[in-house]
Design a protein around this motif. Structure first.
Motif, PDB file in Angstrom:
ATOM      1  N   THR A 119       0.826  -1.207   0.000  1.00  0.00           N
ATOM      2  CA  THR A 119       0.000   0.000   0.000  1.00  0.00           C
ATOM      3  C   THR A 119       0.859   1.256   0.000  1.00  0.00           C
ATOM      4  N   LEU A 120       1.883   1.277   0.836  1.00  0.00           N
ATOM      5  CA  LEU A 120       2.757   2.452   0.932  1.00  0.00           C
ATOM      6  C   LEU A 120       3.511   2.685  -0.374  1.00  0.00           C
ATOM      7  N   LEU A 121       3.958   1.603  -1.029  1.00  0.00           N
ATOM      8  CA  LEU A 121       4.674   1.789  -2.289  1.00  0.00           C
ATOM      9  C   LEU A 121       3.745   2.277  -3.394  1.00  0.00           C
ATOM     10  N   GLY A 122       2.476   1.835  -3.338  1.00  0.00           N
ATOM     11  CA  GLY A 122       1.511   2.365  -4.296  1.00  0.00           C
ATOM     12  C   GLY A 122       1.330   3.869  -4.131  1.00  0.00           C
ATOM     13  N   MET A 123       1.348   4.333  -2.886  1.00  0.00           N
ATOM     14  CA  MET A 123       1.253   5.769  -2.625  1.00  0.00           C
ATOM     15  C   MET A 123       2.493   6.498  -3.115  1.00  0.00           C
ATOM     16  N   LEU A 124       3.677   5.908  -2.869  1.00  0.00           N
ATOM     17  CA  LEU A 124       4.919   6.556  -3.301  1.00  0.00           C
ATOM     18  C   LEU A 124       4.957   6.741  -4.813  1.00  0.00           C
ATOM     19  N   ALA A 125       4.455   5.747  -5.552  1.00  0.00           N
ATOM     20  CA  ALA A 125       4.461   5.841  -7.008  1.00  0.00           C
ATOM     21  C   ALA A 125       3.673   7.064  -7.479  1.00  0.00           C
ATOM     22  N   ILE A 126       2.577   7.368  -6.795  1.00  0.00           N
ATOM     23  CA  ILE A 126       1.768   8.545  -7.135  1.00  0.00           C
ATOM     24  C   ILE A 126       2.454   9.826  -6.680  1.00  0.00           C
ATOM     25  N   LEU A 127       2.958   9.809  -5.463  1.00  0.00           N
ATOM     26  CA  LEU A 127       3.491  11.033  -4.843  1.00  0.00           C
ATOM     27  C   LEU A 127       4.737  11.554  -5.545  1.00  0.00           C
ATOM     28  N   HIS A 128       5.656  10.661  -5.889  1.00  0.00           N
ATOM     29  CA  HIS A 128       6.910  11.134  -6.488  1.00  0.00           C
ATOM     30  C   HIS A 128       6.678  11.723  -7.873  1.00  0.00           C
ATOM     31  N   GLN A 129       5.612  11.313  -8.534  1.00  0.00           N
ATOM     32  CA  GLN A 129       5.297  11.938  -9.816  1.00  0.00           C
ATOM     33  C   GLN A 129       4.588  13.278  -9.626  1.00  0.00           C
ATOM     34  N   ARG A 130       4.032  13.493  -8.449  1.00  0.00           N
ATOM     35  CA  ARG A 130       3.364  14.774  -8.165  1.00  0.00           C
ATOM     36  C   ARG A 130       4.347  15.841  -7.713  1.00  0.00           C
ATOM     37  N   ILE A 131       5.459  15.411  -7.090  1.00  0.00           N
ATOM     38  CA  ILE A 131       6.406  16.389  -6.555  1.00  0.00           C
ATOM     39  C   ILE A 131       7.119  17.102  -7.700  1.00  0.00           C
ATOM     40  N   LYS A 132       6.939  18.400  -7.787  1.00  0.00           N
ATOM     41  CA  LYS A 132       7.582  19.228  -8.806  1.00  0.00           C
ATOM     42  C   LYS A 132       8.524  20.205  -8.098  1.00  0.00           C
ATOM     43  N   THR A 133       9.719  19.757  -7.870  1.00  0.00           N
ATOM     44  CA  THR A 133      10.697  20.570  -7.147  1.00  0.00           C
ATOM     45  C   THR A 133      11.964  20.658  -7.976  1.00  0.00           C
ATOM     46  N   LYS A 134      12.837  21.576  -7.601  1.00  0.00           N
ATOM     47  CA  LYS A 134      14.081  21.758  -8.346  1.00  0.00           C
ATOM     48  C   LYS A 134      14.965  20.520  -8.256  1.00  0.00           C
ATOM     49  N   TYR A 135      14.934  19.861  -7.075  1.00  0.00           N
ATOM     50  CA  TYR A 135      15.787  18.689  -6.865  1.00  0.00           C
ATOM     51  C   TYR A 135      14.950  17.495  -6.381  1.00  0.00           C
ATOM     52  N   PRO A 136      14.142  16.892  -7.245  1.00  0.00           N
ATOM     53  CA  PRO A 136      13.307  15.764  -6.810  1.00  0.00           C
ATOM     54  C   PRO A 136      14.121  14.560  -6.340  1.00  0.00           C
ATOM     55  N   SER A 137      15.369  14.446  -6.770  1.00  0.00           N
ATOM     56  CA  SER A 137      16.201  13.322  -6.317  1.00  0.00           C
ATOM     57  C   SER A 137      16.422  13.370  -4.810  1.00  0.00           C
ATOM     58  N   ARG A 138      16.306  14.579  -4.213  1.00  0.00           N
ATOM     59  CA  ARG A 138      16.476  14.699  -2.762  1.00  0.00           C
ATOM     60  C   ARG A 138      15.326  14.040  -2.007  1.00  0.00           C
ATOM     61  N   PHE A 139      14.192  13.892  -2.655  1.00  0.00           N
ATOM     62  CA  PHE A 139      13.074  13.146  -2.069  1.00  0.00           C
ATOM     63  C   PHE A 139      13.162  11.672  -2.456  1.00  0.00           C
ATOM     64  N   LEU A 140      13.549  11.417  -3.703  1.00  0.00           N
ATOM     65  CA  LEU A 140      13.570  10.042  -4.198  1.00  0.00           C
ATOM     66  C   LEU A 140      14.615   9.181  -3.485  1.00  0.00           C
ATOM     67  N   GLY A 141      15.828   9.708  -3.301  1.00  0.00           N
ATOM     68  CA  GLY A 141      16.895   8.927  -2.679  1.00  0.00           C
ATOM     69  C   GLY A 141      16.529   8.399  -1.299  1.00  0.00           C
ATOM     70  N   PRO A 142      16.153   9.279  -0.354  1.00  0.00           N
ATOM     71  CA  PRO A 142      15.774   8.787   0.982  1.00  0.00           C
ATOM     72  C   PRO A 142      14.571   7.846   0.955  1.00  0.00           C
ATOM     73  N   SER A 143      13.622   8.084   0.045  1.00  0.00           N
ATOM     74  CA  SER A 143      12.462   7.198  -0.041  1.00  0.00           C
ATOM     75  C   SER A 143      12.897   5.783  -0.422  1.00  0.00           C
ATOM     76  N   LEU A 144      13.785   5.674  -1.407  1.00  0.00           N
ATOM     77  CA  LEU A 144      14.240   4.358  -1.858  1.00  0.00           C
ATOM     78  C   LEU A 144      15.017   3.634  -0.768  1.00  0.00           C
ATOM     79  N   VAL A 145      15.756   4.380   0.036  1.00  0.00           N
ATOM     80  CA  VAL A 145      16.477   3.757   1.162  1.00  0.00           C
ATOM     81  C   VAL A 145      15.482   3.129   2.128  1.00  0.00           C
ATOM     82  N   LYS A 146      14.433   3.860   2.480  1.00  0.00           N
ATOM     83  CA  LYS A 146      13.440   3.336   3.421  1.00  0.00           C
ATOM     84  C   LYS A 146      12.682   2.151   2.819  1.00  0.00           C
ATOM     85  N   VAL A 147      12.432   2.208   1.518  1.00  0.00           N
ATOM     86  CA  VAL A 147      11.775   1.072   0.855  1.00  0.00           C
ATOM     87  C   VAL A 147      12.646  -0.164   0.959  1.00  0.00           C
TER      88      VAL A 147
END
Length: 592
Positions: free
Chosen positions: A122-150
């Motif tokens: 369930t949480l990974l299904g949410m992440l798939a939606i959320l990371h595509q919604r995040i429009k920031t200058k450095y989205p990798s700063r959100f993606l990297g820590p998320s993948l570590v926790k996954v």
């Protein structure tokens, strides 16, 4: 507890209150699945969900059937805030595994009724939606820590791995259909693929993405998938090397006995293993890992092996700071070779040879703590063998004359000793024997055999060395060769390794004899058969006077010891049978 109708009315009317008060109302009333449809209606208020969505993640995660509400939170909540809460929830799942993992060497895994895999999916299904919604200058700063926790919360079950595949598939640009080209029955919740992206609220803090971000995000996903691939392959017996041997040597399969290749073709669970690995490799191809040049291969063994690629996910400034999992890359190369030769796939050809590339790779991975490395990473050991077998099959042996066959052969034989799967051990033994016999220099072949017989501490390997020696002697005779194996000199040189002095057994206690037999029976049985072959079939290779000496120092005391062991109370039937075979074979020599 309030009635359902009262709870529904409360969560509908209290939505007008301040957000802190409303969260208090929700905590009191949202405790069962029956109220979730009403809550999901309330959460369609995008402004409300943007403010409180991140506070609902943990609350809803513990209620069965909350997936629809959590999808709404992922689509309408503040994406940056909700991602942080999901990382916290994944961290909680990581801790929870410690209470649920079954510590049982015979049946490792998780408790069947565990709710953790469902929460993870369930949480990974949410992440798939959320990371595509995040429009920031450095989205990798959100993606990297998320993948570590996954990865920290991940367990290599088929369903959880399918969920990881769905996540990466969503974030990798959707370049191919989501289903693998090999049939699989694994199907898990995938709201990003199956839901309506038009319902996604815009990022309230949207920024223009930095041009360097695309390369960094791709490298993060590459690294993450190689880590997942390594973890999955180590947890599931892929049996690549035994299956390759069956394909390369179909004449050696036993008629009427189901082969490992057939078992993987017919068994649904085994089919799913191949399908999952195939999907992971397909994702890596989509992410740009679809070639195997020499430099890519060298990166596996020239850099440090025991590094944690995920450690850099919180601190990087360019794609070059992010590294692939060396073990995952080994599994990737092995699968390219395996899938091409077993499935006929259009996989890249690795630009490498056994010497020096594979020899360096094998030595680097096994290191100094060989047993612990093989036992902790059995899948990588199987993958390394598969690569070696594939290279030998392609006759990609030497890139240069400088080689160390003895060291390479030694590492292969250690896999044949320590690997937990008997089929992989057998594959390692057969590969080691094939490589030994294919060495053109007979002096080197003899040196390797002598080293094994004289210095090896493992009876099973010494038994293999005896078999390989016998095969060399037969080959020399049948081909009428004039080499190290065609004269009595070879037996003269090896006789004390083959037939050591056993007179000390006459003075051994019963306990000492039992221990001696347990440690050496494989070698002793093989040597007894070799002695029969030598003294009855190849008498011209027996040095003058050696028979009597072998009878006195080896045959007589060994027969006496075996007869004592046969009388030991409590010995099992197999031991008694093997001791009987040993004494019969030794007596048939006529040397005692």
């Amino acid at each position: 507890m309030p009635e359902l109708s009262e709870s529904i009315k409360a969560i509908q009317e209290a939505a007008k209150e301040d957000r802190f008060t409303y969260l208090t109302v929700l905590q009191y009333h949202v405790t069962s699945p029956e109220i979730l449809p009403a809550l999901n209606e309330v959460l369609q208020d995008a402004d409300l969900t943007q403010e409180i969505g991140w506070d609902l993640v943990q609350m809803l995660l513990n209620i069965e059937g909350s997936e629809t509400c959590l999808e709404t939170v992922a689509r309408l909540g503040n994406p940056r805030e909700v991602v942080i809460k999901i990382m916290e929830a994944l961290e909680g799942l990581t801790v929870a595994w410690n209470d649920e993992v079954v510590v049982d060497a015979d049946d490792p895994g998780v408790i069947p009724e565990s709710k953790i895999p469902g929460k993870f999916i369930t949480l990974l299904g949410m992440l798939a939606i959320l990371h595509q919604r995040i429009k920031t200058k450095y989205p990798s700063r959100f993606l990297g820590p998320s993948l570590v926790k996954v990865f920290e919360a991940y367990q290599p079950t088929p369903e959880m791995t399918a969920s990881v595949i769905n996540l990466v598939y969503s974030l990798s640009g959707r370049k191919r259909p989501p289903l693998p080209n090999r049939k699989s029955s694994i199907n898990v919740l995938n709201p990003d693929q199956d839901g309506d992206a038009s319902k996604n609220a815009p990022d309230p803090e949207a920024e223009q993405e930095d041009p360097k971000e695309e390369a960094m995000q791709r490298k993060l996903l590459q690294s993450f998938v190689t880590c997942i691939l390594q973890r999955y392959v180590n947890a599931h017996d892929m049996l690549w090397s035994p299956r390759l041997l069956e394909v390369y040597n179909p004449e050696k399969t036993v008629p009427g006995k189901k082969t490992t290749t057939e078992a993987f073709r017919e068994n649904e669970e085994l089919q799913n293993r191949d399908a999952v690995v195939g999907q992971l490799v397909a994702l890596l191809s989509d992410l740009g890992l679809n070639k195997c040049p020499a430099q890519f291969v060298k990166g596996v063994f020239e850099g440090p092996v025991h590094t944690d690629p995920l450690a850099a996910f919180d601190d990087f400034s360019s794609a070059d700071d992010i590294h692939l999992s060396p073990g995952g890359v080994v599994c990737l190369i092995a699968y390219w070779i395996f899938s091409k030769d077993v499935f006929g796939s259009d996989s890249p050809q690795p630009e490498m040879r056994i010497f020096p590339d594979h020899a360096a790779m094998l030595g680097r991975f096994l290191g100094r703590e060989v047993q612990s490395e093989i036992l902790s990473s059995p899948g990588i050991a199987d993958a390394l063998l598969a690569i070696g077998l594939g290279l030998e099959h392609r006759n990609l042996i030497k890139a240069e004359e400088d080689e160390n066959l003895m060291a390479y052969h030694h590492n292969l034989t250690l896999i044949s000793v320590f690997h937990p799967d008997i089929q992989v051990r057998d594959a390692a033994t057969r590969f080691a024997g094939s490589l030994l016999h294919s060495e053109p220099d007979d002096h080197i072949r003899l040196e390797i055999l002598e080293d094994l017989l004289e210095n090896c501490m493992f009876a099973s390997l010494k038994a293999c060395a005896v078999t390989w020696l016998k095969e060399e002697l037969i080959a020399a005779k049948q081909r009428n060769l004039n080499n190290q194996f065609s004269s009595p000199d070879v037996i003269e040189r090896l006789q004390y390794c083959l037939f050591p002095d056993m007179l000390s057994l006459n003075e051994s206690s019963t306990e000492g004899l039992v221990e001696f037999w347990a440690q050496n029976h494989l070698f002793l049985l093989q040597v007894a058969n070799f002695a029969y072959f030598l003294f009855t079939g190849l008498k011209d290779l027996v040095p003058a006077g050696m028979g009597a000496a072998v009878g006195q120092r080896f045959v007589e005391p060994l027969i006496a010891a075996a007869e004592r062991l046969q009388k030991v109370e409590g010995s099992d039937g197999e031991d008694r049978m093997q001791l009987s075979i040993l004494t019969d074979r030794l007596r048939s020599l006529g040397l005692q």
